[in-house]
Design a protein around this motif. Structure first.
Motif, PDB file in Angstrom:
ATOM      1  N   ALA A  53     -29.983  28.243  12.697  1.00 39.88           N
ATOM      2  CA  ALA A  53     -29.199  27.219  13.401  1.00 39.88           C
ATOM      3  C   ALA A  53     -30.026  26.614  14.533  1.00 39.88           C
ATOM      4  O   ALA A  53     -30.027  25.396  14.728  1.00 39.88           O
ATOM      5  CB  ALA A  53     -27.899  27.818  13.938  1.00 39.88           C
ATOM      6  N   LEU A  56     -32.543  24.207  13.349  1.00 42.57           N
ATOM      7  CA  LEU A  56     -31.932  22.925  12.985  1.00 42.57           C
ATOM      8  C   LEU A  56     -31.447  22.151  14.203  1.00 42.57           C
ATOM      9  O   LEU A  56     -30.831  21.101  14.069  1.00 42.57           O
ATOM     10  CB  LEU A  56     -30.789  23.142  11.991  1.00 42.57           C
ATOM     11  N   PHE A  58     -29.309  23.047  16.674  1.00 44.30           N
ATOM     12  CA  PHE A  58     -27.970  23.255  17.212  1.00 44.30           C
ATOM     13  C   PHE A  58     -28.060  23.858  18.614  1.00 44.30           C
ATOM     14  O   PHE A  58     -28.942  24.649  18.907  1.00 44.30           O
ATOM     15  CB  PHE A  58     -27.151  24.191  16.311  1.00 44.30           C
ATOM     16  N   GLN A  62     -22.812  25.067  19.945  1.00 46.77           N
ATOM     17  CA  GLN A  62     -22.595  24.813  18.526  1.00 46.77           C
ATOM     18  C   GLN A  62     -22.840  26.076  17.700  1.00 46.77           C
ATOM     19  O   GLN A  62     -22.113  26.341  16.738  1.00 46.77           O
ATOM     20  CB  GLN A  62     -23.511  23.685  18.037  1.00 46.77           C
ATOM     21  N   LEU A  66     -20.359  27.837  15.127  1.00 44.16           N
ATOM     22  CA  LEU A  66     -20.746  28.122  13.743  1.00 44.16           C
ATOM     23  C   LEU A  66     -20.626  29.609  13.418  1.00 44.16           C
ATOM     24  O   LEU A  66     -20.173  29.966  12.321  1.00 44.16           O
ATOM     25  CB  LEU A  66     -22.177  27.628  13.483  1.00 44.16           C
ATOM     26  N   LYS A  81     -18.568  21.247   8.196  1.00 40.62           N
ATOM     27  CA  LYS A  81     -19.187  19.976   7.825  1.00 40.62           C
ATOM     28  C   LYS A  81     -19.193  19.007   8.998  1.00 40.62           C
ATOM     29  O   LYS A  81     -20.181  18.315   9.237  1.00 40.62           O
ATOM     30  CB  LYS A  81     -18.434  19.355   6.641  1.00 40.62           C
ATOM     31  N   ALA A  84     -21.952  19.938  11.346  1.00 41.16           N
ATOM     32  CA  ALA A  84     -23.246  19.585  10.756  1.00 41.16           C
ATOM     33  C   ALA A  84     -23.491  18.076  10.820  1.00 41.16           C
ATOM     34  O   ALA A  84     -24.591  17.637  11.181  1.00 41.16           O
ATOM     35  CB  ALA A  84     -23.312  20.069   9.310  1.00 41.16           C
ATOM     36  N   GLN A  87     -24.348  16.945  14.230  1.00 43.59           N
ATOM     37  CA  GLN A  87     -25.744  17.280  14.528  1.00 43.59           C
ATOM     38  C   GLN A  87     -26.699  16.303  13.849  1.00 43.59           C
ATOM     39  O   GLN A  87     -27.719  15.922  14.436  1.00 43.59           O
ATOM     40  CB  GLN A  87     -26.040  18.726  14.101  1.00 43.59           C
TER      41      GLN A  87
END
Length: 155
Positions: A53, A56, A58, A62, A66, A81, A84, A87
């Motif tokens: 995460a 990516l 986050f 976040q 998650l 979703k 995501a 983000q």
């Protein structure tokens, strides 16, 4: 496993593991009688989740959301979703900002003679930006993306 073992297995540094524990992103590790942290396979799995995460982009907030969704087997995938896609929007905006900065620097470098003379449009531009700092926007300060996720949510 001790903290060094779990760090190697998860790809998360010992310093970050301690930090994540301190802020409550992961639960406190079980302690041995001598006070050393002890971890299990589930902890490694959770830390790998966090590392991915983080890779990516986050934020910690976040990642906490998650993780909660990951642990909640009755969750709606629509919630995941949405996080995501939010983000993705942040990353795409940041990518455009980086492209704009790159174009500006290329333009300035193309107009710099790069010789022995002291004249330099790159430095002139930086100095002019300093002179206009009262008109400058507030700097981005948040996370890898440089974008405050709270402002993004407010839209």
């Amino acid at each position: 496993m001790n903290i060094g073992d779990v760090a190697r297995a998860s790809g998360v540094s010992t310093k970050m593991i301690r930090y994540y524990e301190t802020i409550g992103l992961i639960p406190p590790a079980h302690r041995s009688e001598s006070g050393y942290r002890n971890y299990g396979d589930n902890d490694v799995h959770t830390l790998r989740f966090i590392r991915r995460a983080r890779d990516l982009g986050f934020t910690v907030e976040q990642m906490a959301d998650l993780l909660a969704l990951w642990r909640d087997r009755s969750r709606a995938s629509s919630e995941v979703k949405k996080i995501a896609l939010d983000q993705v929007e942040i990353l795409e905006r940041k990518a455009e900002e980086l492209k704009a900065m790159s174009r500006t620097l290329k333009h300035l470098a193309a107009h710099c003679h790069g010789d022995e003379r002291p004249d330099c449009p790159i430095l002139d531009d930086l100095a002019e930006a300093e002179a206009n700092s009262d008109k400058a926007q507030e700097p981005a300060r948040f996370g890898r993306s440089g974008i405050d996720p709270l402002r993004v949510k407010a839209r």
